[in-house]
Design an enzyme around this catalytic site. Structure first.
Site, PDB file in Angstrom:
ATOM      1  N   GLU A  16      21.143  16.742  -0.290  1.00 49.03           N
ATOM      2  CA  GLU A  16      20.125  17.767  -0.565  1.00 49.03           C
ATOM      3  C   GLU A  16      20.130  18.281  -2.003  1.00 49.03           C
ATOM      4  O   GLU A  16      19.707  19.407  -2.268  1.00 49.03           O
ATOM      5  CB  GLU A  16      20.249  18.957   0.403  1.00 49.03           C
ATOM      6  CG  GLU A  16      20.104  18.557   1.863  1.00 49.03           C
ATOM      7  CD  GLU A  16      20.192  19.729   2.841  1.00 49.03           C
ATOM      8  OE1 GLU A  16      19.909  20.879   2.453  1.00 49.03           O
ATOM      9  OE2 GLU A  16      20.553  19.483   4.005  1.00 49.03           O
ATOM     10  N   GLU A  43      27.716  27.058  14.311  1.00 49.81           N
ATOM     11  CA  GLU A  43      28.811  27.798  13.706  1.00 49.81           C
ATOM     12  C   GLU A  43      29.780  28.223  14.806  1.00 49.81           C
ATOM     13  O   GLU A  43      29.363  28.734  15.829  1.00 49.81           O
ATOM     14  CB  GLU A  43      28.274  29.044  13.007  1.00 49.81           C
ATOM     15  CG  GLU A  43      29.394  29.932  12.542  1.00 49.81           C
ATOM     16  CD  GLU A  43      28.907  31.102  11.734  1.00 49.81           C
ATOM     17  OE1 GLU A  43      27.965  30.920  10.953  1.00 49.81           O
ATOM     18  OE2 GLU A  43      29.485  32.185  11.895  1.00 49.81           O
ATOM     19  N   HIS A  82      31.729  29.440   4.365  1.00 49.60           N
ATOM     20  CA  HIS A  82      31.371  30.611   3.558  1.00 49.60           C
ATOM     21  C   HIS A  82      32.528  31.050   2.680  1.00 49.60           C
ATOM     22  O   HIS A  82      32.366  31.906   1.821  1.00 49.60           O
ATOM     23  CB  HIS A  82      30.933  31.763   4.460  1.00 49.60           C
ATOM     24  CG  HIS A  82      29.762  31.400   5.318  1.00 49.60           C
ATOM     25  ND1 HIS A  82      29.914  30.818   6.560  1.00 49.60           N
ATOM     26  CD2 HIS A  82      28.437  31.465   5.096  1.00 49.60           C
ATOM     27  CE1 HIS A  82      28.715  30.582   7.064  1.00 49.60           C
ATOM     28  NE2 HIS A  82      27.814  30.955   6.195  1.00 49.60           N
TER      29      HIS A  82
END
Ligand code: GLN
Ligand code: ZN
Length: 768
Positions: A497, A678, A707
């Site tokens: 991406e 998640e 994260h």
């Protein structure tokens, strides 16, 4: 005279001045005095903008250094022990520590406890704004600890403004928080909290404030009975405090709470007639004769110009009944709108004429008030005529209404949103064709967005890189991502991406019916802003959007390359939608455009296609009664996008959260062959939902948290994988991180993937 007011104004600044100042302050290149000066300038500028637009009663207290809920936590002294300043009062650094955490080795001057993790952040109702969740303990004490509101009132008064301080009401504030430590009922804290409100109201009255706005948006939620009762208790106590009080509700209708809200012993009530127009005229019969009614008739959550004539129909009726007890406002705080349409210098005139940002919305409110107060005024007449022309133009514009899109939608048959064979048969064919090992390993799509990638993209947009040069730069990134994945030994690869700035904007730029603004920034949290794309017309896909990148990536490897798309629901939820057709119709249009992309990816030799639906769950309506309708059309849109492929083609989806209990049936109904989720942050707790409900297809619960820069070792991931394997049959279990890796650096990404792959190999070995 009907009065024009606003519930709040965006604080970030039309050029994101607050963002820039905050980030400079955190970096240490701007000192506290400099930061405070920027805040003061922004407040002054925003008051002036609103006043110039014709707003008579200006909000104060809508400014926040990071988040308004956090501001209230400081005001009430709700400062978790790990942030409590060593003696003395909390300062700006306390506030930022609560918002951002304090890293272990970086003890900031004023705060204690290096290593203190930030307060949890979550979505403000159904918006894309995030607030910091107050942390309450059973022994919680409240004490007025922060002077910001009073200072800002003084500041605005010194500028000669008529101000209405804005507070989050006590019940909404408690509702938004979380009990920490022992289990207890947050409502038990109400009696302790109310005296602080009393103190604030007294201080504001002493400053000469006449009206205070108290936001209680939870009145538009399904409330337990004890919370409803608490409303009466709380406001019976607060009514003794000085000052006139306007209770503000928004984002949904009051419904069963209408009588409760109307009857509270305060001086005014604001309701949202954009989201819940049916509240009018019912409210008129419930409102006590002494009360002000503020009607939110200008959409504070979207970017469309108001149909003034339609708004006036309601307002005139209300004006006849209420006279000067009628107030007008946007539906909610303008926090959720970009600041100023005037800033858009590159939008074409017709599209621009359909839009209104915060400044323009203030003008609309003022014009509507003027239309009630001086209907013959020439400026009013001109504004109404302009509004009529815009509405008529939008209703007929061939840029909006596309017969081909509508004909295609009308021709959709039920079979279009079903795969050919049921999962059990499909999965056998996919197995035969993909030849994956047990516990297949993959990633969620993005690889690190490095400075080099961002520079290339910017240079391309600025015309400094030719399309061929840009394409070569991206091919270089794809080659790198593929070679790393092959070296590490992942089973299902992604192209990484690199070409995507953002998972919505990338598609919005290429779909017909979307417009992009240059300055349409909206605060997401703290200094973070998003620039949502705007859906203005029927949506279609002029040409393939991702196929060339995926085809190139697949040409580099014999392993399956996963195609990567953002799903219809997520595209819709993270955009400003049209207000002239339903969200369901827009989702279906997006689905058909994506369906063509999916089919074309398949034709290009892509055997696995992932359709991300990060926003699927957050689209849930505020009221439970509306959930099924939403879940029905959202599921249908996903399936319409996904189901154009052969059984051999494997459809994946990805969702970024772990609370699934309430929507697990709908997630199963998506019928994706594989879902990645998640899970690591909740220690695989999400799998509890899968215990109660027998999820039929394949699942990849994320093994590590992307994260954080922390690299968990393989033993830690293996433990999580074992937990997952205890609940999900191993034939249906995938191994992957929590989410995309775009925010990480390459070194930590590789290190974490090495450990993840080792965990997968270990468990595979045990199974063999
Ligand atoms: N494919 C996206 C990525 O990897 C998914 C991100 C998301 O769902 N938030 O970045
Ligand atoms: Zn995700």
């Amino acid at each position: 005279m009907a009065l024009a007011h606003t519930l709040g104004f965006p604080r970030i600044g039309r050029d994101r001045e607050l963002k820039k100042a905050l980030e400079a302050y955190w970096l240490g290149t701007l000192d506290e005095a400099g930061l405070r000066a920027v805040g003061r300038q922004l407040r002054a500028a925003h008051w002036q903008l609103q006043k110039d637009a014709g707003i008579e009663l200006l909000p104060v207290g809508d400014f926040a250094w990071y988040d308004q809920v956090l501001g209230h936590s400081l005001a009430f002294g709700v400062i978790p022990a790990r942030f409590r300043p060593h003696g003395g009062r909390p300062g700006l650094d306390t506030l930022f520590a609560m918002a951002r955490g304090v890293s272990g080795n970086m003890r900031s001057k004023n705060t204690c406890c290096g290593g203190a993790h930030a307060q949890e952040m979550t979505k403000w109702f159904d918006s894309n704004y995030h607030y910091l969740v107050p942390e309450f303990t059973a022994e919680q004490q409240f004490a007025l600890s922060w002077e910001q509101l009073f200072e800002e009132v003084a500041e605005g008064h010194a500028l000669g403004h008529r101000l209405k301080p804005v507070l989050i009401g006590p019940l909404t504030y408690l509702w938004l928080g979380k009990a920490k430590g022992s289990e207890f009922d947050r409502l038990d804290l109400l009696e302790r909290l109310l005296p602080v409100y009393g103190e604030i109201l007294q201080r504001l009255a002493a400053q000469g404030v006449e009206w205070v706005q108290i936001d209680e948006p939870i009145l538009a939620l399904d409330l337990p009975q004890d919370w409803k009762n608490a409303f009466e208790r709380a406001y019976n106590i607060l009514q003794r405090e000085p000052g006139k009080k306007l209770i503000a509700t928004y984002f949904a209708g009051l419904e069963d709470n209408l009588g409760l809200a109307a009857g509270l012993p305060v001086d005014g009530l604001h309701i949202d007639l954009v989201r819940a127009p049916e509240q009018f005229p019912a409210i008129l019969d419930r409102l006590p004769a002494y009360k002000v009614l503020s009607l939110g008739v200008v959409d504070g959550r979207n970017v469309w110009r108001t149909d003034l004539a339609r708004a006036l129909e309601v307002l005139q009726q209300a004006h006849e009944r209420l006279g000067e007890r009628l107030w007008l406002a946007p539906s909610c705080s303008l926090l959720h709108c970009p600041v100023d349409l005037g800033r858009e210098d590159q939008l074409d005139a017709e599209l621009k004429s359909w839009l209104a940002f915060a400044v323009q919305k203030c003008e609309e409110v003022a014009v509507l008030a003027a239309a009630l107060n001086q209907p013959q005024d020439a400026r009013v007449q001109a504004a109404l005529a302009a509004s009529r022309a815009v509405q008529a133009g939008r209703a007929q514009s061939s840029r909006i209404h596309k017969p081909a899109v509508q004909a295609r939608l009308a021709a959709v048959r039920p079979a279009d949103s079903r795969r050919q064979a049921p999962f059990a048969q499909r999965s056998e064919r996919q197995r035969a064709c993909l030849q994956l090992p047990a516990l297949p390993t993959t990633t969620i799509g993005s690889f690190p967005q490095t400075a080099a990638i961002r520079q290339a993209r910017q240079a391309f947009k600025a015309g400094k890189l030719s399309p061929a040069e840009y394409s070569e730069a991206m091919h270089g990134e794809i080659r790198h991502a593929v070679s790393v994945q092959e070296r590490l030994g992942l089973d299902v690869l992604v192209h990484g991406e690199a070409e995507r700035n953002d998972m919505v904007e990338y598609f919005a730029e290429q779909l017909d019916g979307y417009l992009l603004t240059r300055f349409g920034w909206v605060q997401s949290y703290g200094s973070r802003c998003v620039k949502p794309a705007v859906i203005y017309g029927d949506l279609s896909r002029p040409q393939a959007m991702t196929v060339a990148w995926s085809r190139y990536a697949q040409s580099l490897t014999g392993k399956p390359m996963k195609g990567m798309l953002t799903g219809p629901v997520t595209l819709l939820m993270w955009s400003f939608p049209r207000d002239d057709i339903s969200r369901e119709q827009q989702a279906r249009q997006l689905a058909l455009a994506l369906r063509d992309e999916v089919v074309e990816l398949e034709a290009a030799g892509i055997r696995i296609i992932q359709i991300d639906e990060a926003a699927f769950r957050e689209g849930l309506p505020l009221r439970k009664a509306n959930w099924q309708a939403y879940l029905g059309w959202a599921t249908e849109a996903f399936r319409l996008a996904a189901c154009g492929v052969r059984d051999e083609t494997q459809i994946h989806t990805h969702m970024c959260y772990s609370e699934f209990n309430e929507v697990i049936e709908s997630i199963a109904a998506l019928d994706a062959d594989v879902i990645t989720l998640e899970a690591s942050r909740s220690d695989m707790q999400l799998l509890d939902a899968f215990e109660r409900f027998d999820y039929p297809n394949e699942i990849g619960p994320g093994l590590y948290d992307i994260h954080s820069p922390r690299v968990p070792d393989s033993a830690e991931m293996l433990a999580l994988l074992r937990k997952a394997a205890a609940r999900i049959p191993v034939e249906r279990l995938w191994v992957n991180p929590d989410c995309g890796l775009k925010t990480r650096a390459w070194a930590e990404t590789e290190a974490a993937l090495v450990n993840m792959l080792a965990a997968a190999r270990q468990l595979r070995g045990e199974l063999a």
